[in-house]
Design a protein around this motif. Structure first.
Motif, PDB file in Angstrom:
ATOM      1  N   HIS A 160     -26.021  -1.840  59.552  1.00 18.46           N
ATOM      2  CA  HIS A 160     -25.037  -2.881  59.250  1.00 18.46           C
ATOM      3  C   HIS A 160     -25.023  -3.211  57.762  1.00 18.46           C
ATOM      4  N   PHE A 161     -23.810  -3.354  57.220  1.00 16.86           N
ATOM      5  CA  PHE A 161     -23.655  -3.650  55.795  1.00 16.86           C
ATOM      6  C   PHE A 161     -22.551  -4.673  55.610  1.00 16.86           C
ATOM      7  N   SER A 162     -22.842  -5.668  54.776  1.00 21.78           N
ATOM      8  CA  SER A 162     -21.834  -6.668  54.434  1.00 21.78           C
ATOM      9  C   SER A 162     -22.206  -7.332  53.125  1.00 21.78           C
ATOM     10  N   THR A 163     -21.199  -7.697  52.358  1.00 21.04           N
ATOM     11  CA  THR A 163     -21.415  -8.505  51.151  1.00 21.04           C
ATOM     12  C   THR A 163     -20.808  -9.891  51.298  1.00 21.04           C
ATOM     13  N   LYS A 164     -20.366 -10.229  52.507  1.00 23.56           N
ATOM     14  CA  LYS A 164     -19.770 -11.526  52.777  1.00 23.56           C
ATOM     15  C   LYS A 164     -20.738 -12.381  53.585  1.00 23.56           C
ATOM     16  N   PRO A 165     -20.824 -13.671  53.302  1.00 19.38           N
ATOM     17  CA  PRO A 165     -21.727 -14.524  54.073  1.00 19.38           C
ATOM     18  C   PRO A 165     -21.192 -14.785  55.473  1.00 19.38           C
ATOM     19  N   SER A 166     -22.095 -14.974  56.408  1.00 23.78           N
ATOM     20  CA  SER A 166     -21.711 -15.380  57.761  1.00 23.78           C
ATOM     21  C   SER A 166     -22.279 -16.765  58.015  1.00 23.78           C
ATOM     22  N   ASP A 167     -21.483 -17.609  58.611  1.00 22.92           N
ATOM     23  CA  ASP A 167     -21.896 -18.977  58.913  1.00 22.92           C
ATOM     24  C   ASP A 167     -21.662 -19.190  60.398  1.00 22.92           C
ATOM     25  N   GLY A 168     -22.645 -18.823  61.174  1.00 26.16           N
ATOM     26  CA  GLY A 168     -22.495 -18.880  62.618  1.00 26.16           C
ATOM     27  C   GLY A 168     -22.989 -17.586  63.234  1.00 26.16           C
TER      28      GLY A 168
END
Length: 552
Positions: A160-168
């Motif tokens: 898994h790869f992401s540069t965006k924050p997750s809130d939840g």
């Protein structure tokens, strides 16, 4: 860096991992009304985020799970009788559901990634930072994101790869190519190099040489040899760093903060700041101090309790790991001071008894075989190599053996103390010499490779043995470099990456039979670790996000 981390605000605003490992529906309640957008709009809140982002390094460096994932399952270590993660050590039935070391590191490194993403996304809105402060803190967060993603991609591959924050709670995961990870790692490290300070008064924070040193390691990993050589030389020459004259001084508790350290995890001498909580950060705080001192010691307190009892200098032995016979044979201790600086072979009487005085030899583990008649004539207990390893290199017993002593901490206040204030070296200058040497071998420049190696071997020579320690260009090949890295860096949480990078994992363990315990089980698919089963169970897109090949 200060070792007291502010966690209250982080807990309240509910920053979570990228992918929750909880499969039940969660109903979130935030009685404070605080959100990330309000907390991180002020410097005091944002500083707590940055400090927290550093804290996740403590789940890997100086911790048992990190040692098991980096040193075990290699050519130089095998399991002592106290090993709690034998699947990682031997690859025997290694799966995603039979070691919680995988769960712990996966969950916390992704939590760290999410925290870095959150900070990078919110830093522009911090109202009471100067422009310079914003740039520096973003550079730190980008350095840390690159650092964590490197560990993730090298351990598990294209996950898994992401540069965006997750809130939840996020219940789907993606599979990104390895190149996607490395493109981001390079981008983040270049930003860090451009914007970090060259030095810091807050020990443990990222600096330009830390970012450049790590980039040199990444260049080497990706086969970018010319860049690895240039970056290594930059760090070696331009930032006031230098090798300690005496290799043994690296492990002296009074000399930990020295000019050879490129970057280290700073564990506080105030153990109260090194919380032993084991929950996921932020509620788990910094998750204890360095516990390397527990891992590598034989159970000397079971040799002869009439004359040798547990004490502070010899450590609290958990008996997790023992050296392979091949590791011991890599050293010529007549010439090379690193053997006696790294390993303990003799234990002395610390409880007087009939026929024994304090300070007499109580136990001795020589590297060579000793004739039975000679061994029996000694009043102390001897564990020569023939009493520890069989002729095939498989240990015949796993309790009494030559022990790594690098991480022992004689400053602990009691024999039962599990915490150590020892800093965990993530990178020291010696590694930069070895990176350059390996890259020179890769481009067929053995003269240059020998130069870098000989700098380290000169420092490592016993008195009067400098000439004997010098190596020739004709000796330079990848196997020699790996042997030299073992002599210099054994136990420093690099070995699994070294074997993988050089394509030597199967060859060294199985073909050359340097670790016969692991040789019986290792397969090519073990070059990636299994994804934790709890993660696979939690995602809803199970057909897209599957276990790494080879694991059932």
């Amino acid at each position: 860096m200060k070792n007291k981390f502010f966690t209250g605000l982080l807990a309240l605003v509910g920053v979570v991992t990228v992918i929750s490992s909880c499969s039940k529906k969660l109903e979130e309640y935030n009685p404070s009304g605080l959100t990330a957008s309000t907390v991180y709009s002020k410097a005091v809140g944002f500083e707590s985020l940055v400090n927290a982002a550093y804290s996740y390094t403590r789940y890997w460096y100086g911790k048992e799970e990190g040692y098991s994932l980096t040193e075990m399952g290699t050519d130089i270590w095998t399991n002592g009788s106290g090993d709690v993660y034998p699947q990682l050590t031997t690859y025997n039935n290694l799966q995603g559901n039979n070691t919680n070391a995988l769960d712990l590191e996966w969950n916390n490194f992704y939590a760290a990634i999410n925290l870095c993403n959150t900070g990078i996304s919110n830093i522009a809105g911090v109202s009471d930072y100067t422009a310079a402060q914003k740039t520096t803190r973003e550079a730190e967060l980008r350095f840390l994101r690159a650092f964590y993603y490197w560990h993730i991609v090298e351990t598990w591959g294209g996950v898994h790869f992401s540069t965006k924050p997750s809130d939840g709670v996020i219940t789907t995961a993606n599979r990104a190519p390895v190149d996607t990870f490395y493109n981001q790692i390079f981008t983040d490290l270049q930003y860090a190099i451009t914007n970090l300070p060259a030095t810091t008064s807050d020990y443990g924070r990222a600096t330009i040489p830390a970012a450049k040193g790590f980039l040199a390691r990444v260049y080497l990993t990706r086969g970018m040899n010319a860049q690895a050589i240039a970056m290594s030389n930059d760090v070696i020459k331009n930032y006031g760093l230098s090798l300690l004259p005496n290799y043994a001084d690296l492990w002296d508790m009074t000399k930990l903060k020295n000019k050879e350290v490129v970057w280290a995890i700073d564990y506080s001498t105030n153990l109260a700041y090194n919380d032993l909580a084991t929950g996921t950060f932020p509620t788990g705080h910094s998750r204890g101090s360095n516990n390397g001192h527990l891992m590598f010691g034989m159970v000397y307190d079971q040799v002869n309790t009439a004359i040798l009892i547990r004490d502070i200098p010899n450590g609290r032995p958990f008996n997790r790991y023992m050296p392979t016979l091949s590791l011991l044979n890599m050293f010529n201790e007549t010439d090379d001071a690193r053997f006696n600086a790294s390993f303990q072979s003799t234990w002395f009487v610390n409880k007087a008894a009939t026929g024994f005085a304090i300070g007499d030899t109580a136990a001795y583990a020589p590297k060579v075989a000793v004739a039975t008649a000679i061994s029996n004539a000694k009043k102390y207990t001897m564990y020569d190599v023939s009493k520890v390893y069989g002729s095939n290199g498989v240990p015949s017993q796993r309790k009494f053996y030559i022990s790594l002593k690098k991480f022992l901490d004689p400053t602990r206040t009691s024999v039962a103390e599990a915490q150590s204030a020892r800093d965990a070296y993530v990178m020291r200058l010696a590694e930069l010499y070895l990176i350059a040497a390996e890259a020179e071998v890769n481009i067929n420049k053995p003269d240059s490779a020998a130069y870098y190696v000989n700098v380290l071997r000169t420092r490592a020579a016993n008195p009067g043995r400098v000439a004997a320690m010098q190596v020739l260009p004709s000796q330079m090949n990848i196997d020699f470099i790996l042997d030299e890295r073992a002599r210099e860096l054994a136990g420093e949480q690099l070995r699994w990456f070294d074997l993988k990078r050089t394509g030597k994992t199967i060859d060294r363990i199985k073909t050359q039979n340097l670790n016969p315990d692991a040789a019986a089980y290792i397969q090519t698919y073990h070059l990636l670790r299994p994804i934790p089963q709890s993660q696979l169970d939690a995602v809803t897109n199970k057909t897209e996000f599957k276990q790494n090949p080879g694991y059932q």
